[in-house]
Design an enzyme around this catalytic site. Sequence first.
Site, PDB file in Angstrom:
ATOM      1  N   SER A 195       0.837  -1.207   0.000  1.00  0.00           N
ATOM      2  CA  SER A 195       0.000   0.000   0.000  1.00  0.00           C
ATOM      3  C   SER A 195       0.868   1.253   0.000  1.00  0.00           C
ATOM      4  CB  SER A 195      -0.906   0.019   1.250  1.00  0.00           C
ATOM      5  OG  SER A 195      -1.625   1.227   1.288  1.00  0.00           O
ATOM      6  N   HIS A 206      -1.113  -0.995  -4.372  1.00  0.00           N
ATOM      7  CA  HIS A 206      -2.396  -0.536  -3.809  1.00  0.00           C
ATOM      8  C   HIS A 206      -2.303   0.962  -3.557  1.00  0.00           C
ATOM      9  CE1 HIS A 206      -6.182  -1.213  -1.581  1.00  0.00           C
ATOM     10  NE2 HIS A 206      -5.722  -0.374  -0.683  1.00  0.00           N
ATOM     11  N   ASP A 262      -4.336   4.205  -2.147  1.00  0.00           N
ATOM     12  CA  ASP A 262      -5.498   4.652  -1.355  1.00  0.00           C
ATOM     13  C   ASP A 262      -5.873   6.080  -1.698  1.00  0.00           C
ATOM     14  OD1 ASP A 262      -4.091   2.777   1.277  1.00  0.00           O
ATOM     15  OD2 ASP A 262      -6.009   2.380   0.307  1.00  0.00           O
ATOM     16  N   MET A 300      -8.289   9.044  -0.663  1.00  0.00           N
ATOM     17  CA  MET A 300      -9.140   9.465   0.446  1.00  0.00           C
ATOM     18  C   MET A 300      -9.579  10.912   0.238  1.00  0.00           C
ATOM     19  SD  MET A 300      -7.010   7.820   3.615  1.00  0.00           S
ATOM     20  CE  MET A 300      -6.375   6.139   3.514  1.00  0.00           C
ATOM     21  N   HIS A 311      -8.061   2.139  -4.471  1.00  0.00           N
ATOM     22  CA  HIS A 311      -9.079   1.957  -3.426  1.00  0.00           C
ATOM     23  C   HIS A 311      -9.678   3.317  -3.103  1.00  0.00           C
ATOM     24  CE1 HIS A 311      -9.743   0.819   1.107  1.00  0.00           C
ATOM     25  NE2 HIS A 311     -10.879   1.044   0.474  1.00  0.00           N
ATOM     26  N   MET A 317     -11.759   5.584  -1.082  1.00  0.00           N
ATOM     27  CA  MET A 317     -12.474   5.842   0.161  1.00  0.00           C
ATOM     28  C   MET A 317     -13.063   7.242   0.041  1.00  0.00           C
ATOM     29  SD  MET A 317      -9.584   4.103   2.544  1.00  0.00           S
ATOM     30  CE  MET A 317      -8.409   4.180   1.184  1.00  0.00           C
ATOM     31  N   MET A 343     -12.325  -4.935   4.712  1.00  0.00           N
ATOM     32  CA  MET A 343     -11.439  -4.048   5.463  1.00  0.00           C
ATOM     33  C   MET A 343     -11.180  -4.643   6.844  1.00  0.00           C
ATOM     34  SD  MET A 343     -10.478  -1.600   3.589  1.00  0.00           S
ATOM     35  CE  MET A 343      -9.713  -0.530   4.817  1.00  0.00           C
ATOM     36  N   PHE A 387      -6.310   5.510   7.716  1.00  0.00           N
ATOM     37  CA  PHE A 387      -4.907   5.679   8.088  1.00  0.00           C
ATOM     38  C   PHE A 387      -4.160   4.344   8.037  1.00  0.00           C
ATOM     39  CE2 PHE A 387      -5.332  10.027   9.359  1.00  0.00           C
ATOM     40  CZ  PHE A 387      -6.661  10.128   9.750  1.00  0.00           C
ATOM     41  N   ASP A 399      -7.191  -5.671   3.944  1.00  0.00           N
ATOM     42  CA  ASP A 399      -6.501  -4.390   3.889  1.00  0.00           C
ATOM     43  C   ASP A 399      -6.572  -3.698   5.250  1.00  0.00           C
ATOM     44  OD1 ASP A 399      -7.156  -1.359   1.918  1.00  0.00           O
ATOM     45  OD2 ASP A 399      -5.463  -1.963   3.165  1.00  0.00           O
TER      46      ASP A 399
HETATM   47  C1  DX5 Z   1      -6.363   2.195   5.263  1.00  0.00           C
HETATM   48  C2  DX5 Z   1      -5.896   1.829   3.868  1.00  0.00           C
HETATM   49  C3  DX5 Z   1      -4.907   0.685   3.882  1.00  0.00           C
HETATM   50  C4  DX5 Z   1      -3.661   1.004   4.655  1.00  0.00           C
HETATM   51  C5  DX5 Z   1      -2.913  -0.272   4.963  1.00  0.00           C
HETATM   52  O1  DX5 Z   1      -7.434   3.092   5.152  1.00  0.00           O
HETATM   53  O2  DX5 Z   1      -6.994   1.458   3.070  1.00  0.00           O
HETATM   54  O3  DX5 Z   1      -4.548   0.342   2.542  1.00  0.00           O
HETATM   55  O4  DX5 Z   1      -2.854   1.860   3.900  1.00  0.00           O
HETATM   56  O5  DX5 Z   1      -1.791   0.088   5.691  1.00  0.00           O
HETATM   57  P1  DX5 Z   1      -1.252  -0.783   6.915  1.00  0.00           P
HETATM   58  O6  DX5 Z   1      -0.813  -2.092   6.277  1.00  0.00           O
HETATM   59  O7  DX5 Z   1      -0.134   0.032   7.427  1.00  0.00           O
HETATM   60  O8  DX5 Z   1      -2.384  -0.963   7.866  1.00  0.00           O
HETATM   61 ZN    ZN Z   2      -6.627   0.524   1.005  1.00  0.00          ZN
END
Ligand code: DX5
Ligand code: ZN
Length: 242
Positions: A6, A31, A33, A35, A64, A66, A135, A141, A173
């Site tokens: 990620s 991956h 993210d 947000m 991903h 969010m 999830m 975070f 994840d």
């Molecule tokens: C959280 C993200 C994850 C996160 C995973 O909202 O969707 O992808 O970055 O990171 P770790 O492995 O550090 O929990």
């Molecule tokens: Zn993610």
Amino acid sequence: MIIAPSLLAANYARFRDEARRVQRARADWLHVDIMDGHFVPNLTFGPGIVAMLKRCTRLPLDVHLMCSRPETLLQPFREAGAWGLTVHVELDGKVPSLLWKIRSLGARVGLAVNPPTPISAVKPFLKLVDLVLVMTVNPGFGGQSFIEETVPKIQQVARWRRESGHDFRIQVDGGINYQTVRECAAAGADAIVSGTTLFRSRNLKAAVAKMRRIAEEAAAGAVATSRPAAEAAPDGALSAAG
Ligand code: DX5
Ligand code: ZN
């Protein structure tokens, strides 16, 4: 077994080098993210970052979202180079049109479910998706602790996959390390997202190989013992098999 580091946990000052490092580490996907500061209390990257990543790596970009209004973002991210697009089932009435839009864009269709949301919420969409993201932390975070109560949700969606014959991946994840990946893979996960554990390792290639080996061994072990799946209660919550 898919291993997807990620980017959220990468060194933001060196994204281009990090993307190349992930590719050299023989990870399967990257991956990313996205947000929006509304669906989750954090703000990350736009399509421009995905376009830059696309120029740096051949790895599929597993995006991903969010975001509360992903309908405005799907085409820009796809045009920027996103390979997979995952939206959240918590968007309720918008989900069918979002999944249709992702499919019409030719991207891999992903549907994510947050820890508090019953796994039954994704059941109506299993025939429409290529990936279900369970999830294992509340999104927003990196570096959070794994939520054990999500494991029965992985088992339940794996049970539905076996029963239905639908061919979708089960992704996990959040808080995935060398211990938690074991129980997720044994429960049926076959796409692993990990940020902190992988990016904090001195040798990313060794870390990716170690996580893949542990996950594959756990998945094989689960098949070998073929433990009777726990009986699922109507709402998808699981009670141990009698
Ligand atoms: C959280 C993200 C994850 C996160 C995973 O909202 O969707 O992808 O970055 O990171 P770790 O492995 O550090 O929990
Ligand atoms: Zn993610």
